[in-house]
Design an enzyme around this catalytic site. Structure first.
Site, PDB file in Angstrom:
ATOM      1  N   GLY A  88       9.120 -42.780  -3.904  1.00 24.96           N
ATOM      2  CA  GLY A  88       9.539 -43.389  -5.153  1.00 24.96           C
ATOM      3  C   GLY A  88       9.258 -44.872  -5.259  1.00 24.96           C
ATOM      4  O   GLY A  88       9.292 -45.440  -6.347  1.00 24.96           O
ATOM      5  N   LYS A 109       5.518 -50.521   1.028  1.00 21.98           N
ATOM      6  CA  LYS A 109       6.859 -50.109   0.620  1.00 21.98           C
ATOM      7  C   LYS A 109       7.427 -51.158  -0.326  1.00 21.98           C
ATOM      8  O   LYS A 109       7.557 -52.325   0.035  1.00 21.98           O
ATOM      9  CB  LYS A 109       7.752 -49.958   1.852  1.00 21.98           C
ATOM     10  N   ASP A 121      12.951 -48.629 -10.100  1.00 18.72           N
ATOM     11  CA  ASP A 121      11.925 -49.615 -10.439  1.00 18.72           C
ATOM     12  C   ASP A 121      10.773 -49.649  -9.442  1.00 18.72           C
ATOM     13  O   ASP A 121       9.786 -50.363  -9.642  1.00 18.72           O
ATOM     14  CB  ASP A 121      12.540 -51.011 -10.584  1.00 18.72           C
ATOM     15  N   ARG A 179       7.238 -35.400   6.915  1.00 19.19           N
ATOM     16  CA  ARG A 179       8.671 -35.267   7.136  1.00 19.19           C
ATOM     17  C   ARG A 179       9.043 -33.790   7.128  1.00 19.19           C
ATOM     18  O   ARG A 179       8.274 -32.950   6.646  1.00 19.19           O
ATOM     19  CB  ARG A 179       9.437 -35.999   6.027  1.00 19.19           C
ATOM     20  N   ASP A 244      14.444 -35.611   4.705  1.00 19.52           N
ATOM     21  CA  ASP A 244      13.295 -36.391   4.231  1.00 19.52           C
ATOM     22  C   ASP A 244      13.106 -37.663   5.052  1.00 19.52           C
ATOM     23  O   ASP A 244      12.102 -38.368   4.882  1.00 19.52           O
ATOM     24  CB  ASP A 244      13.444 -36.734   2.742  1.00 19.52           C
ATOM     25  N   ASN A 245      14.043 -37.949   5.957  1.00 19.37           N
ATOM     26  CA  ASN A 245      13.907 -39.086   6.869  1.00 19.37           C
ATOM     27  C   ASN A 245      13.706 -38.627   8.307  1.00 19.37           C
ATOM     28  O   ASN A 245      13.908 -39.404   9.240  1.00 19.37           O
ATOM     29  CB  ASN A 245      15.148 -39.983   6.803  1.00 19.37           C
TER      30      ASN A 245
END
Length: 472
Positions: A88, A109, A121, A179, A244-245
């Site tokens: 994201g 990142k 954002d 992941r 997801d981590n």
């Protein structure tokens, strides 16, 4: 453009359903605040002028050979499945083959919105960028598998969180960004062809000796067991061990609200969003098993004979607690000077930890002090240490070089939470002195550095950091 990055982008050659092509969004006034020259050399990156590097690592200039994209994945977050997450706020520029022969991703990142931003954002603010830079590089110096930090750039823009904060972009390097959640998204959608392709890709990239999906599952299990044991050995608390981590490569990834314990207690939690202690220090091994079970569930979906594969997957997952315990004991036995643990050594370690918790001993300093006659000073009641130490010293008579083992297993320096917060506060005001000092000192965590002894001290009452935040 003089900066040269030798890209070779295997992930971009996968089908489009694995990602969305996405260029970084330019920022107003990028300024390079950190560049990891040693890591750049490993990656074969020829740095350019500072101004040019600021443009590249902010995302304003896409270097030749890059194929920027945002990766798709899903995942369990605090035990609840989210069917679509994805990058994201991160853009994968591409991959390079390092001088050590290892393929690594280069990712920006905080590089702007992607199709997976879910209303965010796509940006990051300076604090979390500097935290990840310092902590990930400290973990690498500790010898713990981790993503790395190549660069940090101030954007010259503000991002809105609880207040207006300075924006920043981190250039993260990882053996991959695969992941558990990358497998989950295709399994949940029933996209079996993609799931098979991903499995083959992961095996070829990370575990070429693995045989099929269950071979991959076993390899990830072993890598994660070693990783979690190393976390436990330095008092590291990830804080957000969602699937997801959870890295397929077995690296520490996504530092977010991570922290290192000061006073030892097994139930320590720092993450402000971990309200029920799911990811507490002592729970991390169990969560690793739970995450592996989710990977197993995903991998099983591609099998034709699911019943047979379920049985094999169950055996692989059920073997993980024993592997974790064995890896944990190897790590902690070394911390008390025992090179090859045997019968009774787990009880010896456990008794020390019990007394440390009761006496509110500092985790890092207590273990480091075992190599010198000052460990009892870490206990509010030194006699609690003395009675344990009698049995310990008797055990060490069977060891050849216990002092050397202790020093090699116990760092003097870790990224203490209060120092990280002090560093961020200063950097927001434009002072990077502590940031630079931490990076220098933490690059040699096992060395005595008398000029920096203040960085080994626990926080005073007013300096204690009670909670950490994702904050990105």
């Amino acid at each position: 453009m003089t900066i040269a990055i030798p890209f070779d982008n295997s992930y971009a050659r996968l089908p489009g359903g694995f990602y969305t092509a996405q260029a970084p969004q330019p920022v107003r006034a990028p300024r390079l605040v950190a560049f990891n020259a040693d890591l750049a050399r490993l990656l074969g990156i020829a740095p350019g002028e500072v101004e040019e590097m600021a443009q590249v690592f902010a995302g304003n200039a896409v270097p030749q050979g890059a194929e920027p994209l945002a990766q798709l994945y899903s995942g369990h977050q605090f035990g609840n499945y989210n069917p679509q997450l994805g990058d994201g706020r991160a853009i994968l520029l591409g991959e390079v083959l390092g001088s050590d022969g290892i393929r690594r991703d280069i990712q920006l990142k905080g590089a702007g919105r992607t199709p997976y931003s879910r209303g965010g954002d796509g940006r990051a603010w300076l604090g979390p960028v500097l935290r990840e830079y310092v902590v990930s590089e400290a973990m690498a110096a500790l010898g713990i598998p981790t993503t790395r930090a190549l660069a940090a750039v101030e954007t010259g823009e503000t991002v809105r969180r609880e207040s207006a904060l300075p924006g920043a972009v981190l250039t993260r390097v990882a053996q991959s960004h695969l992941r558990v959640g990358t497998f989950q998204v295709f399994a949940a959608r029933g996209e079996i062809a993609h799931l098979k392709r991903l499995t083959d890709y992961a095996i070829a990239r990370h575990y070429p000796d693995a045989q099929g999906p269950m071979g991959l599952l076993a390899a990830v299990r072993d890598a994660q067991a070693r990783l979690i044991a190393r976390w436990m050995g330095v008092g590291f608390i990830h804080g957000v061990m969602n699937t997801d981590n959870s890295s397929i490569a077995g690296e520490t990834i996504d530092y977010g609200p991570c922290a290192f314990m000061d006073t030892y207690h097994p139930d320590t939690v720092y993450s402000s969003i971990d309200r029920y202690g799911r990811y507490a220090y002592s729970n991390q091994p169990d969560i690793a098993v739970w995450n592996l079970a989710q990977l197993a569930t995903a991998l099983i979906q591609q099998a034709e004979d699911k019943e047979a594969v379920v049985e094999e997957a169950t055996e692989i997952v059920h073997a993980m607690p024993e592997l974790l315990e064995r890896a944990w004991l190897e790590v902690f036995a070394a911390k008390i000077g025992i090179a090859r643990p045997g019968e009774g050594d787990k009880a010896l370690v456990s008794e020390l930890l019990t007394r440390m918790a009761r006496e509110q001993a500092d985790f890092t300093n207590t273990f480091r002090a075992l190599g010198a006659p000052r460990a009892r000073d870490q206990f509010t009641d030194p006699t609690a240490y003395d009675s344990w130490a009698e049995d310990w010293r008797q055990r060490l008579t069977q060891e050849a070089t216990p002092e050397a083992v202790i020093r090699a297993a116990n760092p003097a320096f870790i990224p203490r939470n209060h120092r990280i917060e002090q560093m961020i506060t200063a950097a927001v005001e434009g002072d990077y002195t502590l940031f630079e000092r931490l990076n220098t000192v933490l690059a040699r965590p096992y060395a005595d550095q008398p000029d920096h002894i203040d960085l080994t001290r626990p926080p005073s009452a007013s300096e204690i950091v009670p909670a950490t935040f994702c904050g990105t």
